[in-house]
Design a protein around this motif. Structure first.
Motif, PDB file in Angstrom:
ATOM      1  N   ALA A   1       0.834  -1.195   0.000  1.00 43.64           N
ATOM      2  CA  ALA A   1       0.000   0.000   0.000  1.00 43.64           C
ATOM      3  C   ALA A   1       0.873   1.251   0.000  1.00 43.64           C
ATOM      4  CB  ALA A   1      -0.915   0.005   1.212  1.00 43.64           C
ATOM      5  N   ILE A   2       0.566   2.169  -0.907  1.00 42.68           N
ATOM      6  CA  ILE A   2       1.281   3.438  -0.993  1.00 42.68           C
ATOM      7  C   ILE A   2       0.443   4.561  -0.375  1.00 42.68           C
ATOM      8  CG2 ILE A   2       2.331   5.145  -2.544  1.00 42.68           C
ATOM      9  CD1 ILE A   2       3.795   2.483  -2.444  1.00 42.68           C
ATOM     10  N   ALA A   3      -0.845   4.561  -0.704  1.00 43.89           N
ATOM     11  CA  ALA A   3      -1.709   5.636  -0.221  1.00 43.89           C
ATOM     12  C   ALA A   3      -3.161   5.195  -0.337  1.00 43.89           C
ATOM     13  CB  ALA A   3      -1.482   6.911  -1.032  1.00 43.89           C
ATOM     14  N   VAL A   4      -4.027   5.915   0.356  1.00 43.90           N
ATOM     15  CA  VAL A   4      -5.463   5.718   0.242  1.00 43.90           C
ATOM     16  C   VAL A   4      -6.085   7.083  -0.002  1.00 43.90           C
ATOM     17  CG1 VAL A   4      -5.810   5.890   2.738  1.00 43.90           C
ATOM     18  CG2 VAL A   4      -7.519   4.724   1.352  1.00 43.90           C
ATOM     19  N   GLY A   5      -7.089   7.121  -0.857  1.00 40.83           N
ATOM     20  CA  GLY A   5      -7.681   8.406  -1.186  1.00 40.83           C
ATOM     21  C   GLY A   5      -8.836   8.264  -2.166  1.00 40.83           C
ATOM     22  N   ARG A   6      -8.930   9.206  -3.118  1.00 42.98           N
ATOM     23  CA  ARG A   6     -10.037   9.247  -4.078  1.00 42.98           C
ATOM     24  C   ARG A   6      -9.507   9.128  -5.509  1.00 42.98           C
ATOM     25  NH1 ARG A   6     -15.188   9.109  -1.544  1.00 42.98           N
ATOM     26  NH2 ARG A   6     -14.792   9.763   0.601  1.00 42.98           N
ATOM     27  N   PHE A   7     -10.255   8.355  -6.310  1.00 47.79           N
ATOM     28  CA  PHE A   7      -9.902   8.168  -7.716  1.00 47.79           C
ATOM     29  C   PHE A   7     -10.503   9.299  -8.536  1.00 47.79           C
ATOM     30  CE2 PHE A   7     -10.864   6.374 -11.946  1.00 47.79           C
ATOM     31  CZ  PHE A   7      -9.574   6.013 -12.329  1.00 47.79           C
ATOM     32  N   LYS A   8      -9.630  10.035  -9.251  1.00 48.19           N
ATOM     33  CA  LYS A   8     -10.105  11.157 -10.060  1.00 48.19           C
ATOM     34  C   LYS A   8      -9.366  11.170 -11.391  1.00 48.19           C
ATOM     35  CE  LYS A   8     -11.232  14.128  -6.093  1.00 48.19           C
ATOM     36  NZ  LYS A   8     -11.018  15.452  -5.442  1.00 48.19           N
ATOM     37  N   GLY A   9     -10.062  10.751 -12.428  1.00 52.43           N
ATOM     38  CA  GLY A   9      -9.537  10.860 -13.780  1.00 52.43           C
ATOM     39  C   GLY A   9      -8.199  10.187 -13.988  1.00 52.43           C
ATOM     40  N   GLY A  10      -8.042   8.961 -13.541  1.00 50.10           N
ATOM     41  CA  GLY A  10      -6.805   8.223 -13.741  1.00 50.10           C
ATOM     42  C   GLY A  10      -5.725   8.491 -12.710  1.00 50.10           C
ATOM     43  N   GLU A  11      -6.065   9.287 -11.706  1.00 48.44           N
ATOM     44  CA  GLU A  11      -5.120   9.566 -10.632  1.00 48.44           C
ATOM     45  C   GLU A  11      -5.756   9.266  -9.281  1.00 48.44           C
ATOM     46  OE1 GLU A  11      -2.198  13.169 -12.048  1.00 48.44           O
ATOM     47  OE2 GLU A  11      -4.154  13.741 -11.223  1.00 48.44           O
ATOM     48  N   LEU A  12      -4.913   8.926  -8.309  1.00 53.54           N
ATOM     49  CA  LEU A  12      -5.362   8.836  -6.937  1.00 53.54           C
ATOM     50  C   LEU A  12      -4.966  10.122  -6.230  1.00 53.54           C
ATOM     51  CD1 LEU A  12      -6.433   6.571  -4.730  1.00 53.54           C
ATOM     52  CD2 LEU A  12      -4.169   6.998  -3.816  1.00 53.54           C
TER      53      LEU A  12
END
Length: 300
Positions: free
Chosen positions: A282-293
């Motif tokens: 695991a690198i990070a947790v967050g939100r998926f937006k247009g091909g990016e986290l």
């Protein structure tokens, strides 16, 4: 400048089968001591007399606690019919009794009213805050408070056994913030017989199962040994209910610096929560937006 916390920089999850008579905080402290860990926390409080799965997050795993806390949980509990207590469990004082005893059919019918999105008033003896103070502290002083109802998602609530006229055994699967004691209290009121919890066990919580948990005795016997370290589950174990997106090399580098990073994912909606992995970690947790986290939390 604050004093640095002592302990090892160790990360992962330790699943504990909590015994009755021990607070959740005491379990966290025991685990932190046994692992000589710098940082630890738990994913969802259990009442002192309750037993079952208590997932302890160590180090970087504490960043995943909200995702386990938000997951569904399962409870097995016994309700004593015919009496209400001031704590809604067997630890309190009986404040009212009733002679009525419902039939099995009446109980099963009443359970339908406690499934789905319900509104639940927490017990007087609970950790909710009233004007900045814990409700249980005010209740211990003899104060009766108006506690606002709050929503609770109940996936399932079923009767599993009726040992005798005075007791009923139930199983419940629910979301975050559920009070089993409130279910027992409200069910008893709905049936006209009153009720309170006499035993409670959390059988699973998100990805963690009570049957996989270590006892306090096992933790003590393995304390500060490599064998206990080996019992740790990876940080990623707390993220199994979230979809995974895989980072590119460049994306991983950007995410480690707290910036949005390119990820590869399928079937994710814009703004959906997910976690990013690179090389299986695991690198990070967050939100998926247009091909990016877009990261909310980044793991070291």
């Amino acid at each position: 400048m604050g004093r640095a916390r002592k302990g090892r920089d160790i990360s992962g999850w330790l699943v504990v089968d909590k015994p009755a008579g021990m607070t959740s905080t005491a379990v966290v402290n025991k685990v932190r001591w046994a692992l000589a860990a710098k940082k630890a926390g738990h994913a969802g409080t259990l009442d002192p007399e309750a037993t079952g799965v208590l997932a302890i997050a160590i180090g970087e795993a504490t960043k995943t606690v909200p995702y386990v806390t938000d997951a569904l949980k399962a409870y097995r509990f016994t309700v004593r019919l015919g009496a209400a207590t001031n704590t809604d469990d067997a630890e309190g004082e009986v404040i009212e009794t009733a002679q009525a005893r419902p039939s099995d059919g009446e109980i099963k019918e009443a359970l339908h009213g406690f499934v789905g999105e319900i509104m639940q008033v927490p017990p007087q003896f609970s950790a909710v805050k009233i004007d900045g103070e814990r409700a249980y502290k005010r209740a211990r002083d003899g104060e009766t408070m108006e506690i606002a109802a709050r929503p609770l998602w109940v996936e399932e609530l079923t009767m599993t056994e009726r040992p005798d006229a005075d007791h009923v055994e139930l199983e419940m699967v629910c979301g975050k913030g559920g009070y089993v004691r409130s279910v027992a209290r409200d069910l008893g009121q709905a049936l006209g017989c009153l009720g309170h919890v006499v035993s409670l066990r959390r059988t699973w919580s998100g990805p963690f199962e009570a049957e996989d948990g270590l006892s306090i005795e096992e933790i003590e016997s393995l304390a500060k040994s490599p064998e206990l370290d080996e019992k740790l589950l990876p940080v990623e174990a707390g993220l199994t209910d979230l979809p995974e997106a895989r980072c590119t090399d460049d994306g991983a580098a950007r995410l480690r610096n707290g910036n949005p990073g390119t990820v590869v994912a399928s079937g994710l909606d814009y703004g959906a929560p997910c976690w990013a992995s690179h090389g299986g970690r695991a690198i990070a947790v967050g939100r998926f937006k247009g091909g990016e986290l877009w990261p909310d939390r980044v793991f070291r």
